[in-house]
Design a protein around this motif. Sequence first.
Motif, mmCIF file in Angstrom:
data_model
loop_
_atom_site.group_PDB
_atom_site.id
_atom_site.type_symbol
_atom_site.label_atom_id
_atom_site.label_comp_id
_atom_site.label_asym_id
_atom_site.label_seq_id
_atom_site.Cartn_x
_atom_site.Cartn_y
_atom_site.Cartn_z
ATOM 1 N N LYS A 1 -14.464 6.060 -3.828
ATOM 2 C CA LYS A 1 -13.794 5.701 -5.071
ATOM 3 C C LYS A 1 -13.571 4.194 -5.065
ATOM 4 C CE LYS A 1 -10.205 7.127 -8.206
ATOM 5 N NZ LYS A 1 -9.760 8.396 -8.728
ATOM 6 N N LEU A 2 -13.983 3.556 -6.158
ATOM 7 C CA LEU A 2 -13.839 2.112 -6.305
ATOM 8 C C LEU A 2 -12.807 1.829 -7.385
ATOM 9 C CD1 LEU A 2 -14.709 -0.810 -5.741
ATOM 10 C CD2 LEU A 2 -16.531 -0.488 -7.429
ATOM 11 N N MET A 3 -11.717 1.213 -6.986
ATOM 12 C CA MET A 3 -10.673 0.806 -7.917
ATOM 13 C C MET A 3 -11.027 -0.586 -8.428
ATOM 14 S SD MET A 3 -8.875 3.543 -7.565
ATOM 15 C CE MET A 3 -7.431 3.212 -8.542
ATOM 16 N N VAL A 4 -10.971 -0.769 -9.747
ATOM 17 C CA VAL A 4 -11.314 -2.052 -10.366
ATOM 18 C C VAL A 4 -10.072 -2.555 -11.088
ATOM 19 C CG1 VAL A 4 -12.867 -3.259 -11.935
ATOM 20 C CG2 VAL A 4 -13.703 -1.274 -10.641
ATOM 21 N N MET B 1 -12.112 -0.221 -2.339
ATOM 22 C CA MET B 1 -12.856 1.032 -2.205
ATOM 23 C C MET B 1 -12.252 1.872 -1.083
ATOM 24 S SD MET B 1 -16.985 1.507 -2.019
ATOM 25 C CE MET B 1 -17.177 0.689 -0.444
ATOM 26 N N HIS B 2 -12.136 3.178 -1.357
ATOM 27 C CA HIS B 2 -11.603 4.106 -0.368
ATOM 28 C C HIS B 2 -12.248 5.478 -0.547
ATOM 29 C CE1 HIS B 2 -8.913 4.737 -3.868
ATOM 30 N NE2 HIS B 2 -8.902 5.997 -3.463
ATOM 31 N N VAL B 3 -11.988 6.350 0.411
ATOM 32 C CA VAL B 3 -12.404 7.748 0.308
ATOM 33 C C VAL B 3 -11.357 8.452 -0.549
ATOM 34 C CG1 VAL B 3 -12.744 9.895 1.605
ATOM 35 C CG2 VAL B 3 -13.571 7.714 2.550
ATOM 36 N N PRO B 4 -11.784 9.216 -1.574
ATOM 37 C CA PRO B 4 -10.805 9.918 -2.406
ATOM 38 C C PRO B 4 -9.856 10.766 -1.562
ATOM 39 C CG PRO B 4 -12.980 10.093 -3.373
ATOM 40 C CD PRO B 4 -13.159 9.476 -2.001
ATOM 41 N N GLY B 5 -8.583 10.708 -1.892
ATOM 42 C CA GLY B 5 -7.583 11.457 -1.143
ATOM 43 C C GLY B 5 -7.001 10.668 0.012
#
Length: 108
Positions: free
Chosen positions: A42-45, A69-73
């Motif tokens: 998941k990429l947060m913008v 960017m992180h792994v969802p959850g």
Amino acid sequence: MRICQNQFPNFDATLPEIDGFVDDSWKDDICPSLLNEDLNLKLMVDYIDPRLSEVGKQRAEGKRGRYSMHVPGEHTDIISSDNLSDILVAIAEVEAARSIRPSQQPKL
């Protein structure tokens, strides 16, 4: 209409187009996001203007980039940068690591 525009009507940018990633923005998140289910990323913008951001202080202090960017959850960032090219390199590294078959993985 894109999800980002519905969930974040005051967002001051457009989401980048990255192969395999789709708009996954949700109003309860701190900013719009993209999701790649195949890579489980998941990429947060975040907003361009840090004054509009919920993490603007962290960004001003250099503790967080506009892109995270992180792994969802999981909410520990794999990478956080103001430079989208850094994010694209990290995505390519994840793709390369996932393409290695178990018989090709190095033995520890």
